[in-house]
Design a protein around this motif. Structure first.
Motif, PDB file in Angstrom:
ATOM      1  N   ASP A 146       0.843  -1.195   0.000  1.00  0.00           N
ATOM      2  CA  ASP A 146       0.000   0.000   0.000  1.00  0.00           C
ATOM      3  C   ASP A 146       0.881   1.250   0.000  1.00  0.00           C
ATOM      4  N   GLU A 147       1.318   1.643  -1.215  1.00  0.00           N
ATOM      5  CA  GLU A 147       2.121   2.872  -1.386  1.00  0.00           C
ATOM      6  C   GLU A 147       1.727   3.473  -2.716  1.00  0.00           C
ATOM      7  N   GLN A 207       0.869   8.169  -0.661  1.00  0.00           N
ATOM      8  CA  GLN A 207       0.832   7.173   0.422  1.00  0.00           C
ATOM      9  C   GLN A 207       2.216   6.574   0.610  1.00  0.00           C
ATOM     10  N   ARG A 208       2.781   6.727   1.805  1.00  0.00           N
ATOM     11  CA  ARG A 208       4.072   6.087   2.083  1.00  0.00           C
ATOM     12  C   ARG A 208       3.820   4.661   2.571  1.00  0.00           C
ATOM     13  N   PRO A 209       4.751   3.715   2.303  1.00  0.00           N
ATOM     14  CA  PRO A 209       4.517   2.331   2.747  1.00  0.00           C
ATOM     15  C   PRO A 209       4.595   2.214   4.275  1.00  0.00           C
ATOM     16  N   ASP A 210       3.689   1.394   4.832  1.00  0.00           N
ATOM     17  CA  ASP A 210       3.706   1.111   6.276  1.00  0.00           C
ATOM     18  C   ASP A 210       4.716  -0.014   6.490  1.00  0.00           C
ATOM     19  N   MET A 211       5.915   0.326   6.986  1.00  0.00           N
ATOM     20  CA  MET A 211       7.011  -0.647   7.044  1.00  0.00           C
ATOM     21  C   MET A 211       6.740  -1.795   8.025  1.00  0.00           C
ATOM     22  N   VAL A 212       5.913  -1.546   9.052  1.00  0.00           N
ATOM     23  CA  VAL A 212       5.566  -2.632   9.992  1.00  0.00           C
ATOM     24  C   VAL A 212       4.746  -3.685   9.268  1.00  0.00           C
ATOM     25  N   LYS A 213       3.751  -3.218   8.491  1.00  0.00           N
ATOM     26  CA  LYS A 213       2.895  -4.148   7.720  1.00  0.00           C
ATOM     27  C   LYS A 213       3.728  -4.871   6.653  1.00  0.00           C
ATOM     28  N   ARG A 215       6.902  -5.551   6.753  1.00  0.00           N
ATOM     29  CA  ARG A 215       7.755  -6.539   7.424  1.00  0.00           C
ATOM     30  C   ARG A 215       6.965  -7.837   7.682  1.00  0.00           C
ATOM     31  N   HIS A 242      10.739   4.489  -2.058  1.00  0.00           N
ATOM     32  CA  HIS A 242       9.921   3.420  -1.466  1.00  0.00           C
ATOM     33  C   HIS A 242      10.488   2.039  -1.808  1.00  0.00           C
ATOM     34  N   GLN A 245      13.586   1.399   0.379  1.00  0.00           N
ATOM     35  CA  GLN A 245      13.253   1.084   1.775  1.00  0.00           C
ATOM     36  C   GLN A 245      12.830  -0.376   1.910  1.00  0.00           C
TER      37      GLN A 245
END
Length: 770
Positions: A146-147, A207-213, A215, A242, A245
């Motif tokens: 989701d980015e 929308q920046r990526p949610d790195m926790v999701k 991972r 993105h 990362q």
């Protein structure tokens, strides 16, 4: 065998691992005369598991035995002290792609685009096929991230430059977007931070990526057994943050191979960029596994990359050598044929005469054709095995006609190919009950002499070619053909067999015409450089069909892909996206970007040991007319425009040559900025073959010097019962052989047709046709 003293770091080895054979060419200082180099040629089967694990390693072991005079048992770890460099070209990745035996990997893509690569670009290669079978995608799983980023403005805005977001030299916004769709308050059409992309375009981060999701999702993939991933995000060619990362996170989780599309080739067009990334994630792990096995056969020094250690270099698809860090599955797809192109290009080109050369590599199953006119012709988008890949590759056209192509008669037509008899069972004459093939036709017509051919056939692998098997199969086919026509149209056996050779020759001419006449070059104004195992049997007739008057056959023509590696140059290139109009105002900015890349390329080549006059840089822009989607990579010459890197004049010249017209009232857009650095292996390769032919004293060869005579069929004159057969090793420089004749060495048979004359030079057979 007495041991010889060879200096450390002096043996140069080049190995080309093909589909059937692995060819090794090596050179080392002559112990009796250290200023001269001795050459060794080793030819062995690419796969022979009963005797050795890896063909190039076994070939190198044999080379070291011959050069040093010491016995080296199979299976020992090879000492590399005496080796200067090893250069490899390999078809491992190509075969993995053709056979669909690559590595399982997952695709990470912007949310909402999971089916993008499956949908593709709407091209329909078989438009009338009622039962379309699409090749499945290379990836095994898809993960949507989701980015989202988007470009500010719209493509065909007539006042794009006026409305665009304006940045200062530090990338800070001095004025927001002012075109259609502006929200009236921010810097763009909606909310989100606006930044300057690598191409100079304004990018809005939605929308920046949610790195926790991310991972969590990556961990699930890892637990499912995935170790290789491809990352393809929207507009990452200009805004790669993105992708970078997510790639860094994947590596920390233990993924062994990560292909980020923005790092492979940062070019616009998401579909080819995406397919290229999945191809890289699919092929590179296979290539790495093969290379790990290769390095395991040598001591540690081969891999450490230190300046005092022997170098290992690989042939890339674009004809340049790469070091281990820069070599990948994507860059190795044409690794095999590229060596042959380099080999004929550098041995056949004359810098003064500038006569363009067509190279024709006739192998067992296919024929590869390419053209050289002073620089390698490179294409940036190619389709291999149904996969469209965006990566620089030499422009090589392949057609399914070679020595093993099957011969059939269907619906009144003589057919040669596309099916091949392969190495197993092989043509009918291989004593394994195979089908009729081009090799059988050459054998029956007398163009192959069983006595000179390796005796490696039959159950015992010690029997010669079986001419009777070929003849009886052709007798049956001839009876079937003659039964289908009226009495006055009946043909004798030789005419029928030669009919198939004519069809095969015509099939091989087709890609040559596509590279020359279809692009506005007169085919007859070229030289034909023939190589590959079966090239010598067809070269003169193909030249005759095309109106070409000069044929060159190198002494090493049957191992020219390996020999080409010895001559090839080191290459390193950098490319950045751009999205600017080519105008007098922007010219200096573009030059400054080229200067920056130029300096980086020279620095990297310096790290690899190439400096000063041994480094040459090619500065290019990828340009197109506004409103079109066909960009051309343009390299200006001093003759273009004002002579000072005039890219506009160069683009118009190239466009006119390619399409035959110009869109005079359209602006020109620059899509990419590119610099290719070349580190020269040799300053000069000495006099060209043309200068040598003018210089040497020519004398006709006494027919008594022929090793034997043989009955050979030629077009127009029929059977010539006492065609002389000369051994190449018994001829001397300046010897002139008039056709009809045959010249044979350990690995090839060259047919000289009536009306042709062959002169032997130090490195070539120089054949002229009347």
């Amino acid at each position: 065998m007495p041991a010889k003293t060879i200096p450390d770091r002096s043996i140069r080895i080049c190995a080309d691992r093909g589909g059937t054979f692995c060819d090794v060419h090596a050179s080392f200082p002559d112990p009796e005369n250290p200023n001269e180099r001795k050459e060794i040629v080793v030819k062995l089967l690419s796969q022979d598991p009963a005797n050795y694990k890896d063909a190039p390693t076994e070939g190198i072991r044999r080379v070291l035995e011959i050069a040093t005079g010491e016995k080296i048992p199979r299976g020992t770890t090879l000492n590399t002290d005496k080796i200067d460099y090893i250069r490899l070209s390999t078809t491992v990745a190509t075969n993995a792609l053709l056979e669909r035996k690559g590595h399982k990997h997952a695709l990470l893509i912007t949310r909402g685009f999971r089916d993008l690569l499956l949908i593709g670009n709407q091209s329909r290669p078989k438009i009338f096929d009622l039962n379309i079978r699409r090749p499945p995608p290379l990836y095994s799983g898809v993960l949507e991230v989701d980015e989202r980023v988007t470009l500010v403005g719209y493509t065909s805005d007539p006042k794009a430059e006026e409305h665009a977001v304006q940045f200062d030299e530090n990338g800070k916004i001095t004025r927001g977007y002012r075109g259609a769709g502006w929200d009236g308050q921010g810097n763009a059409e909606g909310p989100g931070e606006v930044v300057q992309g690598l191409s100079g375009e304004a990018v809005r981060i939605m929308q920046r990526p949610d790195m926790v999701k991310v991972r969590e999702d990556l961990q699930k993939l890892y637990d499912d057994g995935y170790r290789s991933i491809a990352i393809v995000f929207c507009h990452s060619y200009t805004y790669p943050e993105h992708e970078l990362q997510v790639a860094a996170l994947a590596r920390t989780l233990g993924f062994t191979h990560v292909s980020a599309s923005s790092q492979l080739l940062p070019m616009i067009k998401m579909v080819p960029r995406g397919v290229s990334s999945t191809a890289d994630a699919y092929l590179t792990p296979v290539l790495r596994e093969y290379l790990d096995g290769f390095f395991a056969g040598f001591d540690e020094k081969l891999r450490d990359g230190k300046v005092r250690s022997p170098r290992v270099e690989f042939m890339g698809s674009d004809g340049g050598l790469l070091d281990l860090n820069n070599f990948s599955g994507l860059k190795s797809i044409l690794s095999g044929p590229a060596g042959g192109v380099v080999g004929y290009a550098l041995t056949s080109w004359d810098e003064e005469k500038k006569i363009p050369v067509i190279g024709i590599d006739v192998g067992g199953t296919s024929t590869d054709v390419s053209r050289f006119a002073g620089r390698y012709e490179v294409v940036y988008e190619t389709t291999t095995a149904g996969v469209t890949i965006q990566s620089p590759q030499l422009d090589i056209n392949t057609v399914a006609a070679g020595g093993g192509s099957c011969l059939t008669f269907r619906n009144g037509l003589f057919l040669a190919g596309p099916h091949s008899a392969g190495a197993e069972p092989g043509p009918a004459c291989y004593r394994k009950g195979g089908p009729l093939a081009v090799t059988d036709a050459n054998l029956v017509l007398g163009r192959l002499v069983p006595d000179y051919f390796p005796k490696i056939f039959g159950k015992s692998e010690k029997e010669p070619l079986d001419i009777e098997a070929s003849r009886s199969a052709f007798d049956k086919l001839a009876a079937e053909i003659n039964a289908s026509v009226s009495d006055e149209k009946k043909k004798d056996l030789d005419e029928i067999v030669y009919g198939f050779i004519k069809v095969a020759n015509e099939t091989m001419c087709r890609p040559i015409r596509a590279l020359t006449e279809a692009r506005g070059y007169a085919t007859s104004k070229h030289i034909l450089a023939s190589f590959g195992g079966a090239g010598g049997q067809h070269a003169c007739e193909i030249a005759q069909l095309l109106g070409i008057k000069t044929v060159l056959i190198h002494h090493y023509s049957s191992i020219l892909s390996a020999y080409g590696l010895a001559l090839a140059d080191r290459a390193y290139e950098l490319q950045e996206p751009s999205s600017t109009f080519y105008t007098p105002e922007n010219r200096n900015t573009l030059k400054a970007r080229l200067d920056k890349l130029d300096a980086q390329v020279r620095e990297e080549l310096g790290r690899q040991g190439f400096e000063g006059s041994r480094v040459h840089a090619e500065r290019m822009l990828n340009m197109r007319f506004e409103g079109t989607d066909t960009a051309l990579m343009v390299l200006p010459t001093p003759a273009d425009g004002d002579g000072n890197e005039d890219f506009e004049a160069a683009f118009k010249r190239v466009y006119k040559a390619e399409f035959g017209f110009l869109l005079e009232n359209k602006s020109i857009i620059v899509d990419d900025v590119k610099v290719r650095g070349i580190g020269k292996t040799f300053d000069s390769l000495g006099d060209s073959v043309f200068k040598e032919v003018e210089r040497i004293e020519k004398r006709p060869v006494d027919p008594e010097k022929a090793d034997s005579t043989y009955s050979v069929y030629f077009d127009g004159v029929g059977r010539v019962k006492d065609t002389p057969v000369f051994l190449l090793t018994s001829l001397h420089v300046g010897d002139t052989v008039k056709g009809p004749a045959m010249i044979i060495d350990n690995t090839q048979t060259i047919v000289i047709i009536p009306g042709a004359t062959a002169v032997l030079t130090s490195k070539h057979l120089y054949i002229t046709l009347e």
